[in-house]
Motif scaffolding. Structure first.
Motif, short mmCIF file in Angstrom:
data_model
loop_
_atom_site.label_atom_id
_atom_site.label_comp_id
_atom_site.label_asym_id
_atom_site.label_seq_id
_atom_site.Cartn_x
_atom_site.Cartn_y
_atom_site.Cartn_z
N LEU A 1 0.83 -1.20 0.00
CA LEU A 1 0.00 0.00 0.00
C LEU A 1 0.87 1.25 0.00
O LEU A 1 0.55 2.23 -0.68
CB LEU A 1 -0.93 -0.01 1.21
N VAL A 2 1.97 1.23 0.74
CA VAL A 2 2.90 2.35 0.76
C VAL A 2 3.39 2.65 -0.66
O VAL A 2 3.48 3.81 -1.08
CB VAL A 2 4.09 2.05 1.69
N LEU A 3 3.68 1.60 -1.41
CA LEU A 3 4.16 1.78 -2.78
C LEU A 3 3.17 2.56 -3.63
O LEU A 3 3.55 3.30 -4.53
CB LEU A 3 4.45 0.43 -3.43
N GLY A 4 1.88 2.39 -3.35
CA GLY A 4 0.87 3.12 -4.10
C GLY A 4 1.03 4.62 -4.00
O GLY A 4 0.66 5.37 -4.91
N ALA A 5 1.60 5.09 -2.88
CA ALA A 5 1.76 6.53 -2.65
C ALA A 5 3.10 7.06 -3.14
O ALA A 5 3.24 8.27 -3.36
CB ALA A 5 1.60 6.83 -1.16
N ILE A 6 4.10 6.18 -3.31
CA ILE A 6 5.45 6.66 -3.59
C ILE A 6 6.06 6.10 -4.87
O ILE A 6 7.19 6.42 -5.21
CB ILE A 6 6.40 6.34 -2.42
N PHE A 7 5.32 5.26 -5.61
CA PHE A 7 5.89 4.62 -6.79
C PHE A 7 5.74 5.56 -7.99
O PHE A 7 4.65 5.76 -8.49
CB PHE A 7 5.15 3.30 -7.07
N PRO A 8 6.86 6.13 -8.49
CA PRO A 8 6.76 7.14 -9.55
C PRO A 8 6.44 6.53 -10.91
O PRO A 8 6.62 5.32 -11.13
CB PRO A 8 8.17 7.76 -9.57
N PRO A 9 5.99 7.36 -11.86
CA PRO A 9 5.83 6.87 -13.23
C PRO A 9 7.17 6.43 -13.82
O PRO A 9 8.23 6.92 -13.40
CB PRO A 9 5.29 8.11 -13.98
N TYR A 10 7.13 5.53 -14.76
CA TYR A 10 8.32 5.01 -15.43
C TYR A 10 9.33 4.45 -14.43
O TYR A 10 10.53 4.70 -14.51
CB TYR A 10 8.95 6.09 -16.32
N THR A 11 8.79 3.73 -13.47
CA THR A 11 9.61 3.05 -12.47
C THR A 11 9.15 1.61 -12.40
O THR A 11 7.99 1.31 -12.65
CB THR A 11 9.44 3.71 -11.08
N SER A 12 10.07 0.71 -12.08
CA SER A 12 9.68 -0.69 -11.95
C SER A 12 10.42 -1.32 -10.79
O SER A 12 11.43 -0.81 -10.30
CB SER A 12 10.01 -1.47 -13.23
N VAL A 13 9.89 -2.44 -10.34
CA VAL A 13 10.61 -3.25 -9.38
C VAL A 13 11.68 -4.03 -10.14
O VAL A 13 11.68 -4.08 -11.37
CB VAL A 13 9.66 -4.24 -8.66
N THR A 14 12.59 -4.63 -9.41
CA THR A 14 13.59 -5.50 -10.02
C THR A 14 13.23 -6.96 -9.75
O THR A 14 12.51 -7.26 -8.80
CB THR A 14 15.00 -5.21 -9.47
N ALA A 15 13.73 -7.84 -10.59
CA ALA A 15 13.44 -9.26 -10.44
C ALA A 15 14.59 -10.08 -11.01
O ALA A 15 15.37 -9.59 -11.84
CB ALA A 15 12.14 -9.61 -11.16
N LYS A 16 14.70 -11.32 -10.56
CA LYS A 16 15.71 -12.22 -11.11
C LYS A 16 15.48 -12.41 -12.60
O LYS A 16 14.35 -12.59 -13.04
CB LYS A 16 15.67 -13.58 -10.40
#
Length: 275
Positions: free
Chosen positions: A112-127
């Motif tokens: 839920l925190v990510l919903g407030a702070i996740f900017p456009p053109y951003t992604s999580v990382t993954a293997k």
């Protein structure tokens, strides 16, 4: 009565109990009712994300998927759960691109925190290996995830080569939790930071943008089976430049960033529950 009817009746009964528990009428089960509501919001948002990614891939905007899904989850879940986010210095999130965004990691409420702070053109990382998994890998690719070659343990810098190219080509920011796992902390503190986010920032010569979430254990605590309503203060710190830094500077960069985040965490203190 057949088995099918029995199962439907049982499911309806369980659903009814969870609903009245969510409302707080059955105090010992309130946590489980609210957790069920949270998981339901996750499932609804995941379904929305799959449909949205199909559309945005078609129109060439797939790198907005994770931001839009995070915002959808925030809007839905804040209403359902009564948990809201208050972000200080939010303009930095959109004014700094590309960047390596990092945050402290407390519990599954951080979705839920990510919903407030996740900017456009951003992604999580993954293997990188996840890229080839049916469905999950397809969705991660469709939503613009940055894949890391984590099997290359012999040279940490080489592990980020593909990610570096993608970040530069698409001006794609990444979001990482340097603690590596959820702390479930009961006070404004953080676990030791892992080096991955900082290696990636230095190799890509990107600024590190630290984000500090106040300790919200009085609102959400899985170890204590407690979920309440309230507002969680969040502070976005000034970007820390990495221009000119090399792998030899990773430890000093970590120390500087972590010290700044700990100071902000102490200043923010505790998020207060309202019910």
């Amino acid at each position: 009565m057949g088995i099918g009817s029995l199962l439907k009746t049982a499911a309806a009964s369980v659903g009814g109990v969870l609903f009245v528990s969510y409302l707080g009428f059955i105090k010992p089960l309130k946590y489980y009712g609210r957790m069920a509501a949270y998981v339901m919001c996750v499932l609804i948002s995941a379904t929305y994300g799959v449909l949205l990614s199909a559309v945005l891939v078609f129109v060439g905007k797939r790198r907005l998927v994770q931001h839009l899904v995070a915002r959808f989850f925030l809007c839905l879940t804040s209403v359902v759960m009564g948990i809201h986010m208050k972000v200080e210095n939010a303009e930095t999130l959109t004014n700094t691109r590309p960047a390596v965004f990092i945050s402290n990691h407390q519990s599954m409420l951080d979705v839920l925190v990510l919903g407030a702070i996740f900017p456009p053109y951003t992604s999580v990382t993954a293997k990188k290996s996840l890229k080839y998994y049916p469905f999950l890998g397809w969705f991660m690719w469709a939503s613009g995830s940055v894949f890391l070659n984590r099997t290359n343990r012999a040279n940490a810098l080489k592990a980020f080569e593909d990610a570096k190219v993608e970040i530069k080509k698409y001006k794609q920011s990444v979001f990482m939790f340097p603690e590596g796992t959820r702390s479930h902390a009961f006070s404004p503190e953080m676990m030791p930071f892992k080096k991955g986010a900082f290696h990636l920032a230095i190799q890509s010569q990107l600024p590190v943008v630290p984000i500090v979430v106040s300790n919200y254990s009085r609102i959400w605590s899985q170890p204590h089976n407690h979920i309440s309503t309230g507002t969680v203060p969040i502070r976005v710190l000034d970007p820390v430049p990495t221009k000119g830094l090399t792998a030899a500077d990773v430890d000093s960069l970590i120390a500087k960033v972590r010290e700044n985040m700990l100071k902000a965490s102490t200043e923010l203190g505790y998020a207060q529950a309202t019910s």
